[in-house]
Write a protein that holds these residues in place. Structure first.
Motif, short mmCIF file in Angstrom:
data_model
loop_
_atom_site.label_atom_id
_atom_site.label_comp_id
_atom_site.label_asym_id
_atom_site.label_seq_id
_atom_site.Cartn_x
_atom_site.Cartn_y
_atom_site.Cartn_z
N ALA A 3 0.82 -1.21 0.00
CA ALA A 3 0.00 0.00 0.00
C ALA A 3 0.85 1.26 0.00
O ALA A 3 0.52 2.25 -0.66
CB ALA A 3 -0.94 -0.01 1.21
N VAL A 4 1.97 1.24 0.73
CA VAL A 4 2.83 2.43 0.79
C VAL A 4 3.36 2.79 -0.59
O VAL A 4 3.41 3.97 -0.97
CB VAL A 4 4.00 2.20 1.77
CG1 VAL A 4 5.08 3.25 1.58
CG2 VAL A 4 3.50 2.25 3.21
N GLY A 5 3.75 1.79 -1.35
CA GLY A 5 4.33 2.06 -2.66
C GLY A 5 3.34 2.09 -3.80
O GLY A 5 3.74 2.25 -4.95
N GLU A 6 2.05 1.94 -3.50
CA GLU A 6 1.05 1.90 -4.57
C GLU A 6 0.92 3.25 -5.26
O GLU A 6 0.94 4.30 -4.62
CB GLU A 6 -0.31 1.47 -4.00
CG GLU A 6 -1.42 1.41 -5.02
CD GLU A 6 -1.14 0.46 -6.18
OE1 GLU A 6 -1.78 0.59 -7.22
OE2 GLU A 6 -0.26 -0.43 -6.04
N TYR A 7 0.79 3.22 -6.57
CA TYR A 7 0.70 4.45 -7.35
C TYR A 7 -0.47 4.42 -8.34
O TYR A 7 -1.36 5.25 -8.30
CB TYR A 7 2.01 4.67 -8.10
CG TYR A 7 2.02 5.90 -8.98
CD1 TYR A 7 2.21 7.16 -8.42
CD2 TYR A 7 1.84 5.79 -10.36
CE1 TYR A 7 2.22 8.30 -9.22
CE2 TYR A 7 1.86 6.93 -11.16
CZ TYR A 7 2.04 8.17 -10.60
OH TYR A 7 2.05 9.29 -11.39
N GLY A 8 -0.48 3.40 -9.21
CA GLY A 8 -1.43 3.39 -10.31
C GLY A 8 -2.88 3.43 -9.90
O GLY A 8 -3.67 4.23 -10.43
N SER A 9 -3.28 2.58 -8.96
CA SER A 9 -4.69 2.52 -8.58
C SER A 9 -5.10 3.67 -7.68
O SER A 9 -6.30 3.94 -7.53
CB SER A 9 -4.98 1.19 -7.87
OG SER A 9 -4.25 1.10 -6.67
N VAL A 10 -4.14 4.37 -7.09
CA VAL A 10 -4.45 5.44 -6.13
C VAL A 10 -4.65 6.78 -6.81
O VAL A 10 -5.58 7.53 -6.48
CB VAL A 10 -3.36 5.54 -5.05
CG1 VAL A 10 -3.57 6.77 -4.18
CG2 VAL A 10 -3.34 4.29 -4.19
N ILE A 11 -3.81 7.10 -7.79
CA ILE A 11 -3.85 8.47 -8.34
C ILE A 11 -5.17 8.77 -9.05
O ILE A 11 -5.57 9.92 -9.15
CB ILE A 11 -2.67 8.70 -9.30
CG1 ILE A 11 -2.68 7.69 -10.45
CG2 ILE A 11 -1.36 8.64 -8.55
CD1 ILE A 11 -1.66 7.99 -11.53
N PHE A 12 -5.85 7.73 -9.54
CA PHE A 12 -7.11 7.98 -10.24
C PHE A 12 -8.24 8.35 -9.28
O PHE A 12 -9.13 9.11 -9.62
CB PHE A 12 -7.51 6.75 -11.06
CG PHE A 12 -6.65 6.53 -12.26
CD1 PHE A 12 -6.88 7.22 -13.44
CD2 PHE A 12 -5.60 5.63 -12.22
CE1 PHE A 12 -6.08 7.02 -14.56
CE2 PHE A 12 -4.79 5.43 -13.32
CZ PHE A 12 -5.03 6.12 -14.49
N ILE A 13 -8.21 7.79 -8.08
CA ILE A 13 -9.31 8.00 -7.14
C ILE A 13 -8.96 9.00 -6.04
O ILE A 13 -9.83 9.41 -5.27
CB ILE A 13 -9.71 6.64 -6.50
CG1 ILE A 13 -11.10 6.72 -5.86
CG2 ILE A 13 -8.67 6.17 -5.51
CD1 ILE A 13 -11.61 5.38 -5.39
#
Length: 283
Positions: free
Chosen positions: A214-224
């Motif tokens: 979760a800390v390194g997540e980027y793709g699924s987070v920036i959209f929402i």
């Protein structure tokens, strides 16, 4: 006796033929893939003076981005720890129609591209989405808020807990629980004193993996997320922004802090895992 000892040593050596070559390839591969890039990251950060390094990290935007990333990642990992344990228990201990289908669905976040996951979650939780519309009527806004980041981190982290705990629970003999019950233990006492101690190392491992993911997540987070500075901007996005601004030293400083903090947290969880493992009685 001496001959038997020599034979045992020789047999043990033959178990792993070419140990020197294997170890050399292992260390070389790990160095190329992990150690050298990390060393380059730290060397790049040395171009900054201690004062410059501190000014970058103490800026309001950086602190808020780190707070959002680490705070929501830890909260999401804790939620996944609880809900993932419940899912594992249902999949392992019960037989019901569609169990294999639900077991396969758990792996969807593994296979789904993160950008696709982000777009799907945004459409689902938007104010006119299937879930976003009823929540909006209750005054709850998910998409383009920190709540959306939290939801996305839960989505991508749940498989790590389930797949880490599942094989351990499968190996846990139900007869142990029956024996505890026959000795007068209540259901709650059986869970606390029999089941949880056996699952604790796997639960802590799943927690650490879900948190790190979760800390390194980027793709699924920036959209929402909405990506508003000081509100819903995650640290990985801030690093990308600094790189696009050619402020490589700033990006490196933030990346180094994320790396160090993540390593310390995962190391602490691993120590707890070893402690929990040492407390499991030998069977």
């Amino acid at each position: 006796m001496a001959g038997g000892l020599v034979s045992a040593v020789a047999a043990r050596r033959r178990t792993l033929p070419g140990f020197g070559l294997t170890m050399g390839l292992t260390l070389s591969w790990l160095s190329v893939i992990i150690l050298i890039p990390l060393a380059g990251l730290f060397l790049k950060s040395l171009e900054l003076s201690p004062e410059q390094f501190w000014n970058i990290l103490s800026s309001r935007r950086t602190l808020n981005a780190l707070r959002v990333s680490f705070g929501l990642a830890f909260a999401a990992a804790c939620v996944n720890l609880v809900m993932g344990s419940i899912i594992v228990w249902a999949l392992v201990r019960y037989r019901f129609p569609g169990r294999r289908l639900f077991d396969a669905i758990v792996d969807v976040p593994f296979a789904l591209p993160t950008a696709v996951a982000g777009v799907a979650l945004t459409a689902l939780f938007a104010e006119k989405g299937w879930l976003g519309a009823p929540l909006a009527e209750l005054g709850i806004k998910v998409a383009f808020t920190p709540v959306g980041i939290f939801v996305a981190m839960i989505f991508i982290g749940i498989p790590f807990v389930v797949r880490t705990v599942q094989p351990v629970l499968q190996d846990l003999d139900p007869e142990i629980e029956e024996a505890a019950g026959s000795l007068g233990a209540s259901r709650w006492q059986t869970i606390v004193r029999v089941i949880l101690p056996s699952l604790a190392p796997a639960l802590l491992t799943g927690l650490a993996l879900a948190f790190a993911r979760a800390v390194g997540e980027y793709g699924s987070v920036i959209f929402i997320a909405g990506n508003l500075p000081n509100v819903s901007e995650i640290a990985p996005l801030l690093i990308v922004i600094r790189l696009s601004e050619f402020r490589y030293a700033d990006a490196t400083a933030i990346a180094v802090v994320m790396l160090v903090v993540s390593f310390v947290i995962i190391f602490a969880v691993n120590r707890l895992q070893r402690w929990a493992q040492s407390r499991i009685p030998a069977r």
